[in-house]
Structure formats: C-alpha cells, structure tokens
Design a protein around this motif. Structure first.
Motif, PDB file in Angstrom:
ATOM      1  N   LYS A 233     -10.490   5.007  -0.853  1.00 30.85           N
ATOM      2  CA  LYS A 233     -10.268   5.972  -1.977  1.00 30.85           C
ATOM      3  C   LYS A 233     -11.507   6.802  -2.089  1.00 30.85           C
ATOM      4  N   GLN A 234     -12.630   6.062  -2.087  1.00 30.83           N
ATOM      5  CA  GLN A 234     -14.045   6.608  -2.262  1.00 30.83           C
ATOM      6  C   GLN A 234     -14.110   7.680  -1.216  1.00 30.83           C
ATOM      7  N   VAL A 235     -13.699   7.530  -0.038  1.00 37.19           N
ATOM      8  CA  VAL A 235     -14.074   8.808   0.941  1.00 37.19           C
ATOM      9  C   VAL A 235     -13.140   9.694   1.197  1.00 37.19           C
ATOM     10  N   GLY A 236     -11.822   9.464   0.582  1.00 38.70           N
ATOM     11  CA  GLY A 236     -10.870  10.513   0.491  1.00 38.70           C
ATOM     12  C   GLY A 236      -9.273  10.120   0.660  1.00 38.70           C
ATOM     13  N   LEU A 237      -9.113   8.670   0.966  1.00 41.29           N
ATOM     14  CA  LEU A 237      -7.727   8.694   1.173  1.00 41.29           C
ATOM     15  C   LEU A 237      -6.901   8.453  -0.118  1.00 41.29           C
ATOM     16  N   ASN A 238      -5.890   8.759  -0.091  1.00 38.22           N
ATOM     17  CA  ASN A 238      -4.879   8.884  -1.370  1.00 38.22           C
ATOM     18  C   ASN A 238      -3.879   7.576  -1.214  1.00 38.22           C
ATOM     19  N   LEU A 239      -4.745   6.635  -1.712  1.00 34.46           N
ATOM     20  CA  LEU A 239      -4.168   5.194  -1.422  1.00 34.46           C
ATOM     21  C   LEU A 239      -3.893   4.424  -2.547  1.00 34.46           C
ATOM     22  N   ARG A 240      -2.863   3.703  -2.997  1.00 36.47           N
ATOM     23  CA  ARG A 240      -2.821   2.919  -4.191  1.00 36.47           C
ATOM     24  C   ARG A 240      -2.312   1.799  -3.639  1.00 36.47           C
TER      25      ARG A 240
ATOM     26  N   PRO B 108     -12.232  -7.235   2.111  1.00 37.77           N
ATOM     27  CA  PRO B 108     -11.882  -7.126   0.954  1.00 37.77           C
ATOM     28  C   PRO B 108     -11.790  -5.696   0.102  1.00 37.77           C
ATOM     29  N   ASN B 109     -12.937  -5.091   0.360  1.00 41.93           N
ATOM     30  CA  ASN B 109     -12.998  -3.769  -0.414  1.00 41.93           C
ATOM     31  C   ASN B 109     -12.458  -2.631   0.294  1.00 41.93           C
ATOM     32  N   PHE B 110     -11.631  -2.908   1.227  1.00 41.93           N
ATOM     33  CA  PHE B 110     -11.101  -1.708   2.205  1.00 41.93           C
ATOM     34  C   PHE B 110     -10.429  -0.530   0.935  1.00 41.93           C
ATOM     35  N   VAL B 111      -9.688  -0.905   0.180  1.00 41.54           N
ATOM     36  CA  VAL B 111      -8.982   0.133  -0.730  1.00 41.54           C
ATOM     37  C   VAL B 111      -9.630   0.915  -1.414  1.00 41.54           C
ATOM     38  N   GLU B 112     -10.819   0.297  -2.037  1.00 45.27           N
ATOM     39  CA  GLU B 112     -12.007   0.963  -2.894  1.00 45.27           C
ATOM     40  C   GLU B 112     -12.496   1.978  -2.031  1.00 45.27           C
TER      41      GLU B 112
ATOM     42  N   ALA C   3      -4.131   0.093   9.410  1.00 46.04           N
ATOM     43  CA  ALA C   3      -4.016   1.023  10.477  1.00 46.04           C
ATOM     44  C   ALA C   3      -3.163   1.998   9.865  1.00 46.04           C
ATOM     45  N   PHE C   4      -1.841   1.669   9.119  1.00 46.20           N
ATOM     46  CA  PHE C   4      -1.007   2.361   8.725  1.00 46.20           C
ATOM     47  C   PHE C   4      -1.475   3.165   7.509  1.00 46.20           C
ATOM     48  N   ALA C   5      -2.350   2.622   6.808  1.00 43.23           N
ATOM     49  CA  ALA C   5      -2.968   3.140   5.568  1.00 43.23           C
ATOM     50  C   ALA C   5      -3.675   4.442   6.061  1.00 43.23           C
TER      51      ALA C   5
ATOM     52  N   PHE D  86       0.778  -1.179  -0.086  1.00 39.91           N
ATOM     53  CA  PHE D  86      -0.095   0.031  -0.097  1.00 39.91           C
ATOM     54  C   PHE D  86       0.866   1.247  -0.027  1.00 39.91           C
ATOM     55  N   LYS D  87       0.600   2.429  -0.772  1.00 38.83           N
ATOM     56  CA  LYS D  87       1.366   3.595  -0.726  1.00 38.83           C
ATOM     57  C   LYS D  87       0.111   4.564  -0.689  1.00 38.83           C
ATOM     58  N   VAL D  88       0.640   5.232   0.317  1.00 40.64           N
ATOM     59  CA  VAL D  88      -0.432   6.447   0.965  1.00 40.64           C
ATOM     60  C   VAL D  88       0.188   8.052   0.778  1.00 40.64           C
ATOM     61  N   GLN D  89      -0.423   8.686   0.108  1.00 46.19           N
ATOM     62  CA  GLN D  89       0.204   9.987  -0.130  1.00 46.19           C
ATOM     63  C   GLN D  89      -0.330  10.932   1.334  1.00 46.19           C
ATOM     64  N   PRO D  90       0.483  11.578   1.693  1.00 48.86           N
ATOM     65  CA  PRO D  90       0.021  12.229   2.883  1.00 48.86           C
ATOM     66  C   PRO D  90      -1.129  13.354   2.599  1.00 48.86           C
ATOM     67  N   GLY D  91      -1.659  13.501   3.688  1.00 48.92           N
ATOM     68  CA  GLY D  91      -3.079  14.592   3.913  1.00 48.92           C
ATOM     69  C   GLY D  91      -4.207  14.023   3.383  1.00 48.92           C
ATOM     70  N   GLY D  92      -5.099  15.077   3.121  1.00 52.18           N
ATOM     71  CA  GLY D  92      -6.416  14.649   2.805  1.00 52.18           C
ATOM     72  C   GLY D  92      -7.333  14.845   3.883  1.00 52.18           C
ATOM     73  N   LYS D  93      -8.683  14.530   3.699  1.00 45.95           N
ATOM     74  CA  LYS D  93      -9.774  14.118   4.691  1.00 45.95           C
ATOM     75  C   LYS D  93     -10.844  13.151   4.410  1.00 45.95           C
ATOM     76  N   VAL D  94     -11.670  12.605   5.193  1.00 52.79           N
ATOM     77  CA  VAL D  94     -12.849  11.721   4.657  1.00 52.79           C
ATOM     78  C   VAL D  94     -14.030  12.228   4.834  1.00 52.79           C
ATOM     79  N   GLN D  95     -14.673  12.052   3.653  1.00 53.76           N
ATOM     80  CA  GLN D  95     -16.179  12.513   3.569  1.00 53.76           C
ATOM     81  C   GLN D  95     -16.825  11.477   3.027  1.00 53.76           C
ATOM     82  N   GLY D  96     -18.178  11.556   3.231  1.00 52.24           N
ATOM     83  CA  GLY D  96     -19.402  10.574   2.405  1.00 52.24           C
ATOM     84  C   GLY D  96     -19.779   9.716   3.353  1.00 52.24           C
TER      85      GLY D  96
END
Ligand code: S3P
Length: 735
Positions: free
Chosen positions: A725-732, A718-722, A693-695, A305-315
């Motif tokens: 991303k949907q709520v705003g994490l910058n994760l790939r 299983p759909n954690f990444v999806e 947790a680290f994501a 998992f690669k997470v870019q810093p920052g952002g907020k979660v919404q939805g």
C-alpha cells in the motif's frame, strides 16, 4: 428468529443464568423465559430488569411446564437441586447446566437419576467475570466466548443440537469435549490461575507492611490479581468439585516454581532467561490467538486480498529479511559456542517456527524485537530433547534442515507441520540420511511427520544429489557435522549456498569445489554476528510490480544479491526490465545492493534452464511478468515447482486462466501468452507466493482481483500489505 423453545426455566439467576436468560429473551429464542431463585429479591430484580418474563414462585409448577431447564447454580448445590426437581421433570424436558467443573456434575446426575438421562446436556460457558449477581447480567456476555459442551455416549443428539444452537444464538463459539478432558483443561487455564491469584493477594495482605504494598502496587499486581476479587464461595465450590485435576496441574506448577526459585537463588540468569523467553513467546502466541491472527491455529477465517486495478509503484522501501538466512542464523547460532546477535531477522511465521523449535530444545533465545535476535549458543552437543513433536508450520526449509541436524543427536524427535507441509516430499532428505546411518521414518507417501530415532552413529557420504535443491544439500551437510569423516554433496545445478557461507562465518570449514561442498564431522562453531539482508524473493514482487506498471520508479534497499539467488534479476533483465544495482557491498559474507526498478515494457522469452534453480521461488511473480509482457514466455526444467507450498505451476495456470490469460501448464513448466489480464477471483491455495503474485497483478488488471486464502503471506512477508500500500498498490484485506 423464531423461538426454538416454548418455555425456558433458568434455575439460579446470577451473572451466568441471568445473562443466558436475558440473551435468549432479547434474541427471541424462547416464547417464555421463567426464572427461579431461592432469593425472592433476586427474582424481583430479574423481572424488573426485564431479564425474565415470569418469576417462578412454585418451583414444581415451573419445572412441570418447562421444555428446557438451565441449571445455573453453584456446582456444590447441583446435586441437591437435581434431587429437588427430579420428581417433577417431564420425560421430554431437556436439562442442561453451566457448572465450571463437569465430572462432579455428571456424577451428581448419576447419583440423582440412577443413570445419566439422555436429555441431560452438560455444559460450561467460559465467560465469567469477577462481577457476580443478577444485576451484572448482560445479554452479550457470551458473544465470542467459548462454551464447552461435554455430551456423554447416551446424550440425545437432538437435545445436544438444541442446546448447541441456543449458545450459538447467544454468539458463543461452541465446542464439544469429553468430561475428563474438560476438567483437566479448565484446571490448567482457569482454576490454577484463580488459586494463584487468591494465594498471592492473601500472602501480601498478611504482610505487616501490606498497606504500603497495596499503595505502591501498580500494573503487574493489578493484572495478575484481578481475579482474586472473584466470588469466594463459588471458587471454594469449584476447587472442591475439581480437586484431582487441580492438584495435578498445581504440582506441575510447583515443580516449575521450585526450579525458578533455584535459578534466582543461584543467580542463574541464563536459566531465568530461558523460562522468561519461552513464556513470553507462548504468551505472545496466545495474544495472537485472542486476536484471531495466530498462524498455527487452523485458519477458519479466509483472509482475502482485494486489489483494485491500475496504479504505479514509487518510493524507497526495505522488504522483509531473508527467510533462508533467518532459519540458518537460528540453527547455527544455537549450535555455536557463545552468544550470536542477529539483525534483520525475518519475523515471519516460518522463521519463528524454527526459533520456537530451538527454544523447545532448551536454547535461550531473546527476541525477536524489530529484527534483532540474541541466541545463547549451547554448542554442538548442547541441545535437549524437546517435550513433544517440533511443529514447523508451513516451512519445508525448517523440516528438511532439521532432519539433518537432528539425525545426529542422541535423543528422538518428531517433526510435524501444517496441512501444506504435510503433503510435501521428505524422502529426498530421509534417503541420504539413511545412507549416513540415520534412523528416520517418514509418514504416508514419504511425507511428514518425520520420526528420527536418536543415538545413531553417522558416517560421512559422498552424495550425488538427484535434484537441484539447497534444502537437500544443506540437510546432508548439517548431518555431516555430526558424522565420522568427510561428507560431500554434489549438485546437478547451482543452488543457494547460504549454509556453506554461514558455516564458514561461524568458523566451521567448508570446502567448496565447483558443484561439490565438503565438511569434516566433529568440528565446532563459534558465535558470530549476523546481518540478514532483505530477501530477494520478497523483493521480487516489487521488482515485477515496478516493471509492469507504467510510471513506476522504486528503490529496494539492502537486498541480498547472492549469485545463487539472482535468477529473477537475470530473467527480468532478459525480458527488458530496467533494473539497476547500486551501493554493492559485502555484509557478513553475503553480497548486498540497493536495486532501482523503473517501468519498462517487457517481452516474452524462453527462460534459460540454468536460471531456474537461481529463481526457484520467484516463478509465481515471474508468471505475472510474463502475462503482462508482449509475446510468449516459455518455462521448462522447473518440475520442482510442483512440490513447493502448492503445485505452483497448477496454481498459477488456474489463476491466470481465471484472469483471462492464455496459459498452458506442462509437466516441468508453462507456456504463457502475454498481453494483459482481466479482473477476477483466484485461489492462492494457501501459498504465500501465489497470493502475493496475484496481488501485484492488480497493477495491470482490467478489473478488481480477489485472492482467496492469503493468511500464509505471514510465513515469509508479514508486512507485505503495508509495504504494498505504501508504494502505491490499491490493496486491502477482506475476509
Ligand atoms: C530454500 C531452498 C529452496 C527454496 C526454499 C528455501 C532454502 O528449496 O525453494 O524457499 O532455504 O534452502 P529447494 O532447495 O527445495 O529448491
């Protein structure tokens, strides 16, 4: 690449030999590629198409000059070709082949050479196609295909290495196997399907109405019979060469077909469903293997998992179904009388392992399809002995609850798991089960595998649990269903009570009296409808995400808020989180609510010990909350964290330290200084909750966070990444 071979001679320039020659030539692995074929026209084409550098007209000269010879001829003529070339073979020439059966090729070599030459490396590329001939040759035919080499005891290691590296240079995945195993495996996976395809098409073609049949035959016919267009001569050779192994698997198949015929004749829908659902799940698993996403395979690929810093979660989201309840719904539904319908089932690998294990014990289970599962219960005594060990993947819950259920069956079982599960303590369940009269053997140091000898008569016990563990409690209570008299458990602190609630829902009385739960053996269960809420343990990642990221506002729908699970809500609120519950309701005996979380600055706290068992799975992400809080957070009384999917105290201490957080592990907890995190690289140790947790931590990190070994997120979410991303994490996902 520098040439590894000076002169390569390929005898037999069909699809297989031609592709081998062309691939190595194009990749520069050989200085000169010579082709030989009985048919001059094929050789001319080989030259014209640039597949070979030289066409050998004089086989003797070609053999004498070759450093490596590939025999890519039909298995039937392998012996005569070996006999023909043997007088001209130099003592240092390496010989290999590409025959689809290996036993007879090795016997042919023995026949011709007296003994199998050390420089002979038998091999088999599993990369045919229904196309044949030199014109079908492709330089990339072997890319990402398997090649099986079947070296013998006398095979020269350097010769083996060279042939191995040539196949690898062609992009193949090379495996080594012994000869009989190869022939058995290929009989089952390749030879039998070809035989069936030839037979089916032949039967239909003989039908007087065949024109109509072929005219209307659509996808099923096309997919099942594609391989009936394969080269008849080659396949006739293969069945002659691999007769015994083919007959063995054909007999097994014939027996299975006869049973299915019988089920159709008797209109036995349940028997048919049993075969079809088991087959479908095996085929689905195979599809995952093909796409490289199968979980129960050794994971060579490091999912990162690669997470870019920052952002907020919404939805507004609904996270995956509750893992604990999903396991239990299958177990109890299977043992109930009647058909149990489950909704909201977690289609994660842990719960799927439980589902598969019950299929292996003869229970017909339809689905899962979008969280819906239908279980055809077999009653308390209806399980059948599984054909082999039950593989429970990563799931401690499955293994410990199964131990209780299976201790009272009249057949033997063995429970196994993946690398992480194989290191987890099982004596905590084996010991009380032995007190009940079970015959149960754990592996080295009390870890899996667990072997259970069936047919024991169990008696109820009054078990004072040494640790607060819902798995231990559930295990003993489930064994209690099969025991004489009353079984009771008394826990040192409240733990999740899904087993007690669900048993009650299935009509099996459980008496709960403070810390004690009691069941009487010998009862029965009746099918029920189950609606699995979203897992609060999965929701916790998003609760913390919204709490630490300024500007966040998130609604989590339909989350289970069983009082034995809400430690995370209590702890976060004590830290200052802004969490509100709405739409509280009861769904099938379990309380559920929607949870809204808005950003609020957190402060460090001393976590109350009575909350620890109620938040036992949420500490990895609570450590992240603590690292982002102001001040110090102290956790004590949480030694159980050291025996989860990883040593979660150590994993979090190591990870947080790598991100610049001041943190100290203690035997039963940790002391975490808040204030924020830097970027960096951390290892989840294959533990799903550490990875997630680290994501989440990325939201507040100062730089990119890279997390290794994240494949096991599929066990619970299983759909954690999806969703993340949907709520705003910058994760790939990398890897
Ligand atoms: C579970 C109980 C808990 C928890 C696990 C699921 C259950 O383990 O950590 O993820 O479903 O019973 P312990 O009971 O061993 O603490």
């Amino acid at each position: 690449m520098n040439p590894q071979v000076d002169r390569l001679l390929v005898i037999g320039l069909g699809l297989i030999g031609g592709s081998f020659a062309l691939g190595l030539k194009q990749r520069g692995c050989c200085r000169t590629v010579i082709g030989y074929n009985r048919n001059q026209d094929t050789l001319d084409k080989g030259l014209r198409l640039g597949i070979i550098d030289e066409a050998a007209t004089d086989l003797e000269a070609a053999v004498r000059s070759a450093d490596v010879i590939m025999l890519a001829v039909p298995v039937k003529v392998m012996e005569s070709v070996m006999a023909q070339i043997s007088p001209w073979l130099r003592s240092d020439t390496i010989l290999t082949d590409a025959g689809s059966a290996k036993g007879n090729v090795v016997r042919a070599a023995e026949q011709v050479f007296g003994e199998i030459p050390p420089l002979f490396v038998p091999g088999h590329p599993i990369a045919g196609s229904e196309k044949s001939g030199v014109t079908a040759a492709k330089s990339d035919l072997y890319e990402r295909h398997k090649v099986i080499l079947t070296p013998l005891a006398q095979t020269d290691r350097n010769a083996l290495k060279l042939i191995h590296s040539l196949w690898e240079a062609l992009g193949a995945e090379v495996h080594h196997m012994d000869v009989p195993r190869h022939d058995e495996v290929l009989a089952a996976t390749s030879h039998l399907p070809h035989l069936l395809a030839f037979s089916l098409v032949n039967t239909l073609a003989n039908d007087r109405e065949n024109r109509d049949i072929f005219r209307y035959a659509a996808g099923g016919f096309r997919d099942f019979t594609r391989i009936a267009a394969s080269d008849p001569i080659m396949w006739h050779d293969i069945f002659l060469a691999n007769r015994d192994a083919t007959l063995k698997v054909l007999d097994e198949f014939t027996d299975g077909l006869a049973e299915l015929r019988d089920a159709v004749a008797r209109s036995d829908g349940e028997a048919m469903l049993g075969v079809f659902t088991r087959a479908k799940s095996a085929r689905d698993h195979f599809t995952k293997i093909l796409s490289g996403t199968a979980y129960s395979l050794p994971m060579n690929d490091n999912v990162i998992f690669k997470v870019q810093p920052g952002g907020k979660v919404q939805g507004q989201i609904r996270v995956a179904g509750d893992k604990s309840m999903s396991h239990r719904s299958i177990m109890l539904g299977a043992l109930a009388e009647g058909v149990t319908d489950v909704e909201g089932f977690l289609e994660g690998e842990d719960a799927l392992a439980t589902l598969q294990a019950f299929r292996d014990m003869g229970v017909v289970i339809e689905g899962p399809t979008q969280g819906r599962v239908r279980i055809h219960g077999v009653g308390m005594q209806g399980l059948k002995q599984p054909p082999g060990p039950l593989y429970l993947g990563n799931s401690g819950t499955a293994m410990r609850l199964f131990a209780g259920l299976l201790a009272g069956q009249d057949f033997d079982t063995e429970l196994t798991g993946d690398e992480s599960l194989s290191k987890r303590p099982m004596e905590r369940v084996a010991e009380p089960l032995r007190q009940m009269g079970a015959w149960i053997v754990t592996g080295p140091e009390g870890c899996p595998p667990i072997k259970i000898v069936g047919g024991q008569s169990l008696k109820g016990i009054d078990y004072q649990m040494p640790m607060a563990s819902a798995q231990v409690k559930s295990c003993v209570l489930l064994a209690g269903l099969y025991s004489d008299g009353e079984t009771s458990t008394t826990e040192p602190a409240p733990t999740r009570d899904h087993t007690e609630r669900m048993l009650t829902g299935f009509g099996y009385p459980v008496e709960c009296d403070g810390a004690t739960a009691r069941v009487q053996g010998g009862g029965k269960m009746t099918a029920a409808k189950i609606d699995v809420p979203a897992d609060i343990s999965s929701a916790a990642f998003f609760m913390v995400a919204a709490s630490i990221a300024p500007g966040s506002d998130l609604l989590l729908e339909h989350v289970g808020i069983n009082p034995t699970r809400i430690g995370v809500i209590n702890i976060l609120r004590q830290m200052g989180a802004d969490l509100t519950l709405s739409n509280e309701r009861d769904v099938g005996g379990e309380p559920v609510a929607d949870i809204r979380i808005r950003y609020a600055p957190l402060k460090g706290i001393q976590i109350p010990e009575d909350q620890v068992p109620l938040a036992i799975d949420e500490f990895p992400v609570l450590f992240i909350a603590a690292a982002c809080a102001e001040g110090t957070t102290i956790l004590t009384g949480a030694e159980e964290l050291r025996v989860k999917e990883s040593d979660r105290i150590q994993a979090m201490v190591d990870g947080l330290s790598a991100l610049g957080v001041q943190v100290e592990g203690t035997p039963d907890g940790a002391i975490i200084q808040g204030g924020g995190l830097q970027g960096g690289r951390v290892n989840s140790l294959g533990d799903h909750r550490i990875a997630m947790a680290f994501a989440v931590a990325g939201l507040r990190a100062e730089g990119e966070i890279v997390i290794d070994d994240c494949a096991n997120v599929a066990t619970s979410f299983p759909n954690f990444v999806e969703l993340a991303k949907q709520v705003g994490l910058n994760l790939r996902i990398g890897g």
